[in-house]
Each structure stands twice: as structure tokens, then as C-alpha cells.
Design a protein around this motif. Sequence first.
Motif, short mmCIF file in Angstrom:
data_model
loop_
_atom_site.label_atom_id
_atom_site.label_comp_id
_atom_site.label_asym_id
_atom_site.label_seq_id
_atom_site.Cartn_x
_atom_site.Cartn_y
_atom_site.Cartn_z
N ARG A 188 0.83 -1.21 0.00
CA ARG A 188 0.00 0.00 0.00
C ARG A 188 0.86 1.26 0.00
O ARG A 188 0.55 2.23 -0.68
CB ARG A 188 -0.93 0.01 1.22
CG ARG A 188 -2.25 -0.66 0.93
CD ARG A 188 -3.26 -0.33 2.00
NE ARG A 188 -3.30 -1.47 2.92
CZ ARG A 188 -3.60 -1.40 4.20
NH1 ARG A 188 -3.88 -0.25 4.75
NH2 ARG A 188 -3.61 -2.48 4.95
N PHE A 189 1.94 1.21 0.77
CA PHE A 189 2.85 2.37 0.81
C PHE A 189 3.45 2.61 -0.57
O PHE A 189 3.52 3.75 -1.03
CB PHE A 189 3.96 2.12 1.84
CG PHE A 189 4.99 3.20 1.88
CD1 PHE A 189 4.74 4.41 2.51
CD2 PHE A 189 6.22 3.03 1.26
CE1 PHE A 189 5.69 5.41 2.54
CE2 PHE A 189 7.18 4.01 1.29
CZ PHE A 189 6.91 5.21 1.94
N ALA A 196 2.92 5.86 -2.95
CA ALA A 196 4.07 6.62 -3.45
C ALA A 196 3.99 6.77 -4.97
O ALA A 196 4.27 7.84 -5.52
CB ALA A 196 5.37 5.94 -3.05
N THR A 197 3.57 5.71 -5.65
CA THR A 197 3.42 5.77 -7.10
C THR A 197 2.32 6.74 -7.48
O THR A 197 2.49 7.56 -8.40
CB THR A 197 3.10 4.36 -7.66
OG1 THR A 197 4.15 3.48 -7.29
CG2 THR A 197 2.98 4.39 -9.16
N ARG A 198 1.18 6.68 -6.80
CA ARG A 198 0.09 7.63 -7.08
C ARG A 198 0.54 9.06 -6.83
O ARG A 198 0.20 9.97 -7.60
CB ARG A 198 -1.12 7.31 -6.21
CG ARG A 198 -1.97 6.17 -6.73
CD ARG A 198 -3.32 6.14 -6.02
NE ARG A 198 -3.19 5.86 -4.59
CZ ARG A 198 -3.27 4.65 -4.05
NH1 ARG A 198 -3.46 3.61 -4.82
NH2 ARG A 198 -3.16 4.49 -2.75
N ARG A 199 1.30 9.27 -5.79
CA ARG A 199 1.79 10.61 -5.47
C ARG A 199 2.73 11.12 -6.56
O ARG A 199 2.66 12.28 -6.97
CB ARG A 199 2.48 10.60 -4.11
CG ARG A 199 2.78 11.98 -3.57
CD ARG A 199 3.29 11.92 -2.16
NE ARG A 199 2.24 11.41 -1.29
CZ ARG A 199 2.45 10.69 -0.21
NH1 ARG A 199 3.67 10.37 0.13
NH2 ARG A 199 1.46 10.27 0.53
N ALA A 231 0.67 12.11 -9.55
CA ALA A 231 -0.02 13.38 -9.28
C ALA A 231 0.96 14.55 -9.35
O ALA A 231 0.63 15.61 -9.90
CB ALA A 231 -0.70 13.34 -7.92
N GLU A 232 2.16 14.39 -8.82
CA GLU A 232 3.16 15.46 -8.87
C GLU A 232 3.57 15.74 -10.31
O GLU A 232 3.73 16.89 -10.71
CB GLU A 232 4.38 15.08 -8.04
CG GLU A 232 4.16 15.15 -6.55
CD GLU A 232 5.35 14.65 -5.75
OE1 GLU A 232 6.37 14.25 -6.36
OE2 GLU A 232 5.26 14.65 -4.51
N HIS A 233 3.71 14.68 -11.11
CA HIS A 233 4.06 14.86 -12.52
C HIS A 233 2.95 15.61 -13.25
O HIS A 233 3.22 16.52 -14.05
CB HIS A 233 4.31 13.51 -13.19
CG HIS A 233 4.63 13.60 -14.63
ND1 HIS A 233 5.83 14.11 -15.10
CD2 HIS A 233 3.91 13.27 -15.74
CE1 HIS A 233 5.82 14.08 -16.41
NE2 HIS A 233 4.66 13.59 -16.82
#
Length: 95
Positions: free
Chosen positions: A32-33, A37-40, A43-45
Motif C-alpha cells: 500500500r505504501f 508513493a506511485t500515485r503521489r 499526481a506530482e508529474h
Amino acid sequence: MVFRRWAAPDLRLPQRRTLIAIVLLALKRTRRFNEEATRRQVAEHALKQSQRLEALGQLTGGVAHDFNNLLMVVGGSAQRLKLRHHDPADLRSST
């Protein structure tokens, strides 16, 4: 020589189940972590890309505004020349 399965000799069955449950929970949380982190990162990109596009839009808007100002000067000068060319007083003085 007798071969035994690998196991800690002092762990009883309920303790093994508890240990396995803890390991599985740790793996689940780690997964889950990593997903978070991948989703974040995605989103940042996307945010960086939208900020770049916004900056590009502001730049092109400023260039278009400046170009429009130059066109207004050229158009105004052309209009003045056109009016001056059709001025009857101007035609009388040149004959």
C-alpha cells in the motif's frame, strides 16, 4: 542423519500463525505504501505538467497582446495615411 523442516524449535503453532500474520500485514502495508508513493509521483508529474502549460499559456498571451499592440500602431498609421491621401486640402496644395 534426520532432516527436519526449518522451524524455530521454541515456536508453537499459535505463535507461528501470529508471526505469519504479522509478516503478511507488513507486506500488505508495504505494498500500500508503494502504491501510494506511485500515485503521489503521478499526481506530482501531472501538477508539474499543468504548471508548465499554464506558464506557456501566460507567455503566449503576453506575446499575443504585444503583437496586437504593434498591429494597432501599424493599423492606426495606415488609417492616417489613408485619410491624408483623401484629404481635399492636400490634393489642392499638390496641384
